[in-house]
Design a protein around this motif. Structure first.
Motif, PDB file in Angstrom:
ATOM      1  N   PRO A  81     -25.690 -26.303  29.051  1.00 40.91           N
ATOM      2  CA  PRO A  81     -25.807 -25.872  27.649  1.00 40.91           C
ATOM      3  C   PRO A  81     -26.445 -24.504  27.472  1.00 40.91           C
ATOM      4  N   GLU A  82     -27.138 -23.993  28.490  1.00 44.04           N
ATOM      5  CA  GLU A  82     -27.789 -22.694  28.372  1.00 44.04           C
ATOM      6  C   GLU A  82     -26.819 -21.536  28.612  1.00 44.04           C
ATOM      7  N   VAL A  84     -19.449 -21.723  37.572  1.00 45.60           N
ATOM      8  CA  VAL A  84     -18.879 -22.718  36.670  1.00 45.60           C
ATOM      9  C   VAL A  84     -19.990 -23.309  35.811  1.00 45.60           C
ATOM     10  N   VAL A  85     -19.812 -23.247  34.478  1.00 46.81           N
ATOM     11  CA  VAL A  85     -20.850 -23.751  33.566  1.00 46.81           C
ATOM     12  C   VAL A  85     -20.339 -24.861  32.653  1.00 46.81           C
ATOM     13  N   TRP A  86     -19.045 -25.155  32.720  1.00 46.22           N
ATOM     14  CA  TRP A  86     -18.478 -26.249  31.913  1.00 46.22           C
ATOM     15  C   TRP A  86     -17.155 -26.639  32.539  1.00 46.22           C
ATOM     16  N   GLU A  87     -16.871 -27.945  32.563  1.00 43.84           N
ATOM     17  CA  GLU A  87     -15.611 -28.419  33.130  1.00 43.84           C
ATOM     18  C   GLU A  87     -15.207 -29.718  32.457  1.00 43.84           C
ATOM     19  N   TYR A  88     -13.910 -29.829  32.203  1.00 45.82           N
ATOM     20  CA  TYR A  88     -13.366 -31.013  31.524  1.00 45.82           C
ATOM     21  C   TYR A  88     -11.975 -31.262  32.090  1.00 45.82           C
ATOM     22  N   VAL A  89     -11.672 -32.512  32.413  1.00 46.45           N
ATOM     23  CA  VAL A  89     -10.352 -32.902  32.897  1.00 46.45           C
ATOM     24  C   VAL A  89      -9.729 -33.833  31.867  1.00 46.45           C
ATOM     25  N   SER A  90      -8.555 -33.479  31.398  1.00 48.70           N
ATOM     26  CA  SER A  90      -7.919 -34.265  30.339  1.00 48.70           C
ATOM     27  C   SER A  90      -7.710 -35.710  30.777  1.00 48.70           C
ATOM     28  N   PRO A  91      -8.131 -36.667  29.950  1.00 40.44           N
ATOM     29  CA  PRO A  91      -7.909 -38.079  30.251  1.00 40.44           C
ATOM     30  C   PRO A  91      -6.601 -38.608  29.670  1.00 40.44           C
ATOM     31  N   LEU A 107     -18.363 -29.714  23.131  1.00 42.19           N
ATOM     32  CA  LEU A 107     -18.764 -29.384  24.492  1.00 42.19           C
ATOM     33  C   LEU A 107     -19.127 -30.609  25.324  1.00 42.19           C
ATOM     34  N   GLU A 108     -19.327 -31.739  24.661  1.00 43.13           N
ATOM     35  CA  GLU A 108     -19.615 -32.973  25.393  1.00 43.13           C
ATOM     36  C   GLU A 108     -18.358 -33.787  25.658  1.00 43.13           C
ATOM     37  N   GLY A 109     -17.207 -33.222  25.293  1.00 41.24           N
ATOM     38  CA  GLY A 109     -15.939 -33.884  25.564  1.00 41.24           C
ATOM     39  C   GLY A 109     -15.497 -34.861  24.503  1.00 41.24           C
ATOM     40  N   ASN A 110     -16.192 -34.905  23.377  1.00 43.81           N
ATOM     41  CA  ASN A 110     -15.831 -35.819  22.301  1.00 43.81           C
ATOM     42  C   ASN A 110     -14.736 -35.216  21.428  1.00 43.81           C
ATOM     43  N   VAL A 111     -13.738 -36.004  21.075  1.00 42.81           N
ATOM     44  CA  VAL A 111     -12.684 -35.550  20.166  1.00 42.81           C
ATOM     45  C   VAL A 111     -13.247 -35.514  18.752  1.00 42.81           C
ATOM     46  N   VAL A 112     -13.214 -34.323  18.136  1.00 43.46           N
ATOM     47  CA  VAL A 112     -13.739 -34.179  16.786  1.00 43.46           C
ATOM     48  C   VAL A 112     -12.627 -34.043  15.753  1.00 43.46           C
ATOM     49  N   HIS A 113     -11.411 -33.756  16.232  1.00 45.88           N
ATOM     50  CA  HIS A 113     -10.273 -33.669  15.318  1.00 45.88           C
ATOM     51  C   HIS A 113      -8.982 -33.749  16.111  1.00 45.88           C
ATOM     52  N   GLN A 114      -7.924 -34.220  15.446  1.00 48.59           N
ATOM     53  CA  GLN A 114      -6.596 -34.266  16.045  1.00 48.59           C
ATOM     54  C   GLN A 114      -5.566 -33.830  15.016  1.00 48.59           C
ATOM     55  N   TRP A 115      -4.540 -33.140  15.493  1.00 49.95           N
ATOM     56  CA  TRP A 115      -3.360 -32.865  14.691  1.00 49.95           C
ATOM     57  C   TRP A 115      -2.230 -33.726  15.244  1.00 49.95           C
TER      58      TRP A 115
END
Length: 382
Positions: free
Chosen positions: A25-26, A329-336, A49-57
């Motif tokens: 987060p820094e 690397v400071v952030w990483e996300y793999v699509s589920p 940034l925590e990987g939570n879905v906040v909106h969808q189209w």
């Protein structure tokens, strides 16, 4: 005797883990990440940034990708079905697009344009028009001169068009008319011989000229909007079937260099490079250590963020990650979000060998992803 099924997950990426895998987060650029999976159903995801879905189209066409316009609406490239009577060549159903649209926060379609020849990319211009990559049949006498191409049914080449909101074509550019400027670029053996030079990315530059990526000849060009001439090229001595060239505020160009059939290095790996178009020198580069840990043979992209970090889409593997200018690397996300590529559409429009390679597989591939600052989404403010 019936074969006993193992309880172990057989999809490699699922087994290794998905979702948020790294977060500092820094050092990250704070905001929301927008993406959609190529094998998806038309859902565009916005995550924090925590990987939570906040909106969808939810859109009515399977996705290529979407990005935000300056007005906050979503600009979206989607797929329309490839009927057998408009099948150009074996790989056409794999990268045909067919529709571009603008949608508001609620997913209401405000503007839509369909073109059966549209593929890979389309972008909104600063004047409100839209640039699209399309294909067209190459005149036979020209097709015979294209290096490395042998296709009995003919060769298709890229046509760039600019359309008004009404759909009227205001400007067009034909790759085959510039054979003399591109003929020395070798065609990769992995390319479908029916398509040259295989455009996969387009962008309007601040001065109105057009930045285009041609994967089939590992070349990025700048086209003068006024004259139609190619005024700058970066070729196979640097690039290897690249994607997503993007202009930066400093005038440089950011490129995802996929690394497939690299002519200058026998090793297979991807990298992201920043190139100064005035000198054609690489002024910044990211690759993993060891280099083969980072590789996407197809699709993918990169975005320079406001804090100097770079958001990278390792598209084939559904991986989005952020690196600092030092390559940390400071952030990483793999699509589920996995589904079957081509949605099981194994029919006469897709040859068996093409389907076996790209279809019938459960994948989470992402064409491109984008990070946006929180103020782009006033709807999310509490």
């Amino acid at each position: 005797m019936a074969k006993q099924q193992t309880s172990i997950e057989q999809q490699t990426q699922k087994r290794r883990g998905t979702g948020l895998t790294a977060y500092d987060p820094e050092k990250v650029y704070h905001g929301y990440t927008l993406f959609t999976t190529l094998s998806g159903d038309g859902t565009v995801y916005l995550i924090d940034l925590e990987g939570n879905v906040v909106h969808q189209w939810k859109l009515p066409y399977p996705p290529y990708y979407g990005y935000l316009l300056e007005n906050g609406n979503l600009f979206y490239n989607g797929w329309t079905p490839a009927a057998s009577d408009d099948l150009r060549f074996p790989h056409w159903p794999l990268y045909k697009a067919g529709v571009v649209l603008e949608a508001n926060w609620e997913g209401d379609i405000l503007w839509e344009y369909k073109n059966p020849d549209h593929h890979h990319d389309a972008r909104r211009t600063r004047t409100g028009n839209t640039l699209l990559l399309t294909i067209e049949k190459t005149p036979e006498d020209v097709a015979q001169k294209i290096q490395g191409q042998i296709a009995k049914s003919g060769i298709w080449s890229d046509r760039l068009i600019e359309v008004a909101p009404s759909g009227q074509i205001l400007w067009e550019w034909h790759a085959w008319e510039h054979l003399d400027e591109l003929i020395d670029r070798p065609v990769h053996s992995s390319e479908d011989p029916h398509h040259w030079p295989h455009g996969n990315g387009i962008e309007e530059l601040p001065d109105g000229d057009i930045l285009v990526s041609f994967r089939g000849i590992s070349t990025v060009v700048i086209i003068s909007k006024k004259t139609g001439k190619i005024v700058w090229q970066l070729g196979h001595d640097v690039l290897a079937q690249q994607h997503n060239p993007t202009s930066l505020d400093n005038g440089n160009i950011l490129i995802f260099d996929n690394g497939t059939q690299r002519l200058t290095d026998p090793h297979t790996y991807s990298r992201v490079i920043e190139v100064n178009p005035r000198t054609s020198e690489i002024v910044w580069e990211y690759r993993d250590t060891p280099a083969y840990n980072f590789y996407s043979a197809f699709i993918s992209g990169a975005q320079r963020l406001a804090n100097g970090n770079t958001l990278i889409t390792e598209g084939l593997n559904g991986r989005i990650f952020e690196v600092t200018s030092e390559g940390e690397v400071v952030w990483e996300y793999v699509s589920p979000y996995f589904s079957e590529l081509l949605n099981g559409n194994r029919d006469n429009t897709i040859p068996a060998d093409v389907y076996q390679y790209c279809g019938g597989a459960t994948m989470n591939s992402i064409f491109r992803a984008f990070r946006y600052a929180p103020d782009k989404f006033p709807q999310l403010k509490k």
